[in-house]
Design an enzyme around this catalytic site. Sequence first.
Site, PDB file in Angstrom:
ATOM      1  N   CYS A   1       0.833  -1.207   0.000  1.00 55.88           N
ATOM      2  CA  CYS A   1       0.000   0.000   0.000  1.00 55.88           C
ATOM      3  C   CYS A   1       0.867   1.256   0.000  1.00 55.88           C
ATOM      4  O   CYS A   1       1.412   1.645   1.044  1.00 55.88           O
ATOM      5  CB  CYS A   1      -0.929  -0.015   1.212  1.00 55.88           C
ATOM      6  SG  CYS A   1      -1.960   1.462   1.317  1.00 55.88           S
TER       7      CYS A   1
ATOM      8  N   CYS B   1      -0.385   4.096   2.205  1.00 58.09           N
ATOM      9  CA  CYS B   1      -0.124   3.891   3.643  1.00 58.09           C
ATOM     10  C   CYS B   1       1.349   4.114   3.975  1.00 58.09           C
ATOM     11  O   CYS B   1       1.675   4.717   4.990  1.00 58.09           O
ATOM     12  CB  CYS B   1      -0.455   2.460   4.072  1.00 58.09           C
ATOM     13  SG  CYS B   1      -1.965   1.794   3.399  1.00 58.09           S
ATOM     14  N   ASP B   2       2.244   3.593   3.155  1.00 54.94           N
ATOM     15  CA  ASP B   2       3.648   3.493   3.565  1.00 54.94           C
ATOM     16  C   ASP B   2       4.627   4.321   2.732  1.00 54.94           C
ATOM     17  O   ASP B   2       5.806   4.404   3.090  1.00 54.94           O
ATOM     18  CB  ASP B   2       4.086   2.016   3.524  1.00 54.94           C
ATOM     19  CG  ASP B   2       3.262   1.167   4.491  1.00 54.94           C
ATOM     20  OD1 ASP B   2       2.878   1.699   5.552  1.00 54.94           O
ATOM     21  OD2 ASP B   2       2.990  -0.008   4.189  1.00 54.94           O
TER      22      ASP B   2
END
Length: 315
Positions: free
Chosen positions: A140, A143-144
Amino acid sequence: MEFTERKLEQCVIIGAGPAGYTAAIYASRAALHPLLLAGPQPGGQLMITNEVENFPGFPEGIMGPELMDLFRKQAERFGTRILYESVTEVDFSNPNCHLIKTDQGRTIETRTVIVCTGASAKWLGLESEQRLNGKGVSACAVCDGFFFRGQEVAVVGGGDTACEEAHYLSKLCTTVHMLVRSHKFRASKIMEQRVRNTPNIKIYMNTETLEILGQDSVEGVRVIHKDINQESVIPVKGFFVAIGHKPNTDFLKPWLRLDDNGYVVTKPDSTATDVPGVFVAGDAQDKVYRQAVTAAGTGCMAALEAERYLASVGH
Ligand code: NDP
């Protein structure tokens, strides 16, 4: 909370990720006394995420498991009953009484069902990928990606997801190495063109990942360029797998309309399905946004729709 069985439930929620818990918070506050079946991975995909920095309300970020624990507590506070059992089978043939079977041999009868079973990212299946998951390996970018600002990363895949991830990362990272295993993209032309036109995305066609290098963090990736049958090492700090997601919807196939990729088809601007009283929220029906906050949003929608449906049929 201790489980007390009811003869006919008002609302059963299947799945305990952001969508399921949010549906539970709303349904319990609406006095539907929901029963939540938490399934094989309570907490959902956030349980395998480290820090969540894009969920509103947590300016300093929060660990994924901690966030899900707060969701659970909030649902329980309003009376949600949680059973840690997995659903094996459903029967939606009687709109007045849907049946849900669990792996503990239980059969639950309910007037409404909110399915929030989510999706699972597909992985390459390499040992190094598993070992370095959360230590530079991610599925992701939203997200990261932030953790790899100003560094080089690799993205695997040639579909719309991979293009979207690569494009997102290109704004944060110095170079994005995009590894496409075949000679052509699977992505839509517009997405392919976008990555091709982005100067800091370097595309490698016919290239497969052999190993992700590094002990406690990602240091590079060893690949094979199949055209010339030659291996090379690309030094990267982050490795993003973007080869698709599989919605956890197999058990719904006999009852609900699924699209070609297995996502449940819901009515426009709604979580309702073709079956009265059955609603679907979160990643099981969303292949576009796939965020915790959007899953929570559709979980809220599903609970409100279930409440309205129950009122409309006189309960
Ligand atoms: P896709 O199935 O479309 O693409 C998967 C990609 O990953 C392909 O390039 C495939 O290669 C590659 N791949 C699969 N397995 C491996 C492997 N083991 N090793 C290396 N590469 C592999 O999945 P997506 O998630 O990209 O898209 C799913 C659906 O969601 C599509 O319909 C897409 O259009 C949609 N979507 C829409 C978006 C939007 O509208 N904004 C955003 C994201 C997705 P190969 O071609 O060789 O099989």
